[in-house]
Design a protein around this motif. Structure first.
Motif, short mmCIF file in Angstrom:
data_model
loop_
_atom_site.label_atom_id
_atom_site.label_comp_id
_atom_site.label_asym_id
_atom_site.label_seq_id
_atom_site.Cartn_x
_atom_site.Cartn_y
_atom_site.Cartn_z
N TYR A 60 0.77 -1.21 -0.12
CA TYR A 60 0.11 0.31 -0.16
C TYR A 60 1.12 1.63 0.33
N LEU A 61 1.97 1.09 0.78
CA LEU A 61 2.52 1.96 1.12
C LEU A 61 3.51 2.43 -0.51
N GLY A 62 3.68 1.74 -1.43
CA GLY A 62 4.29 1.49 -2.81
C GLY A 62 3.15 2.37 -3.67
N LYS A 103 20.81 12.57 2.02
CA LYS A 103 21.00 10.91 2.05
C LYS A 103 20.14 10.16 1.20
N ALA A 104 18.94 10.06 1.38
CA ALA A 104 17.74 9.49 0.82
C ALA A 104 16.58 10.36 0.40
N THR A 112 11.80 -0.08 3.00
CA THR A 112 11.81 0.04 1.57
C THR A 112 12.48 1.37 0.73
N PHE A 113 13.65 0.63 1.02
CA PHE A 113 14.30 0.77 -0.07
C PHE A 113 15.13 -0.23 -0.90
N VAL A 114 15.01 -1.02 -0.67
CA VAL A 114 15.37 -2.20 -1.73
C VAL A 114 14.36 -1.83 -2.76
N ILE A 128 10.43 1.90 -2.99
CA ILE A 128 9.84 3.30 -1.98
C ILE A 128 10.03 4.66 -1.32
N ALA A 129 11.24 4.29 -0.77
CA ALA A 129 11.49 5.07 0.66
C ALA A 129 10.79 6.80 1.03
#
Length: 318
Positions: free
Chosen positions: A232-234, A317-318, A281-283, A286-287
């Protein structure tokens, strides 16, 4: 009886399998993410340490608490274990670093969780005001909703404006792109979610329900919840383009068909994996969508993980 026993055996197997899935994912993927070694020098004032003149509202990863005002819900050792999602008071949660509060009320303005009651909402508001008076640059998202099956407290919008009006950040889409310093001395984004009375109006001191969204997944299966949260975050836009807050809850919920129905042992199936969730989320690319991250029984490491990602965003950095 035999069918019920077989069902319980299958449920236990499913839970065991899902717990192992998260253990394996943690062993293979770990809990590191860009900037994950950051720890705030003072959790009570962690936003102040991240340069309020630079830190924008849409860069913040907000540590939140689920069913925030349940530390004294029901009766100790009798009904409390079935509904208590936090052991700390509202003030203590804010002091340890929580910045999003999830408050459920009923028609007489008492906090509740389902059919169980806690203290008056006055206790919540007084704790919030105490924290605000002791800090200078900390912003809070205060979500208050009428619990399912209950009526709205009478004139509750007026009550909120009377109690914390001096701190309220008015409903405005431009807030998401502003820095903390640009909002000060206002310090509270208050989302009021009534069931029957009208929603807060655009431009007013209270924010309407559409400004705080989530996808509630009612399950006690930890890997199912973990993966659903990522799914759902994605589906959300990046925080840089969104004009609403989106919450992910790192919790699982006791189910009536399972012999373990107390909150703490159930939610502990997913509680240790907050950092791994951020890492995933980084992998999965979707971070940039993660914003409000909530938990049961909040602790310092959960807050540190959220502030670490916030700091990483500030530092590029993100």
């Amino acid at each position: 009886m035999g069918g019920l026993f077989s069902k319980q055996v299958e449920r236990r197997k499913a839970i065991s399998t899902e717990k192992k899935t998260l253990i394996d994912l943690n062993q293979n993927g770990g809990s590191d993410f860009p900037g994950s070694d950051y720890h705030p020098p003072d959790r009570k004032n962690w936003m102040s340490a991240l340069h309020p003149d630079v830190l924008r509202i849409n860069q913040i990863v907000w540590p939140g608490t689920h069913d925030s005002a349940t530390n004294k819900i029901g009766f100790p050792l009798v009904t409390r274990p079935f509904a208590q999602c936090q052991s700390l008071s509202i003030y203590e949660q804010l002091k340890i670093g929580a910045r999003v509060l999830d408050i459920r009320v009923q028609e007489n303005s008492r906090v509740c969780h389902g059919i169980l009651l806690s203290y008056s909402v006055d206790v919540v508001i007084n704790d919030v005001k105490k924290f605000l008076q002791e800090t200078q640059s900390e912003i809070i998202i205060l979500e208050i909703r009428t619990e399912y099956g209950h009526d709205d407290p009478p004139d509750f919008d007026k009550y909120l404006e009377d109690q914390i009006g001096e701190f309220l950040i008015h409903q405005d889409d431009q807030v998401f792109n502003k820095t903390i310093s640009e909002l000060l001395p206002k310090r509270v984004i208050c989302v009021w979610k009534p069931r029957k009375t009208p929603q807060p109006k655009a431009g007013g001191p209270l924010w309407s329900s559409g400004y705080l969204k989530d996808n509630w997944i009612d399950t006690d299966l930890p890997s199912t919840k973990f993966e659903s949260n990522l799914k759902y975050l994605g589906e959300q836009p990046s925080v840089s383009s969104r004009k609403y807050f989106y919450r992910v809850e790192n919790t699982v919920t006791p189910q009536a068909d399972n012999p373990i129905v107390c909150v703490k042992p159930v939610t502990n199936r997913i509680h240790p994996y907050a950092r791994m969730f951020i890492g995933q989320t980084f992998v999965r690319g979707i971070a940039d969508r993660l914003q409000i991250f909530s938990t049961d029984f909040i602790d310092g490491d959960f807050v540190d993980a959220c502030t670490a990602l916030t700091n990483a965003r500030v530092e590029g950095k993100a």
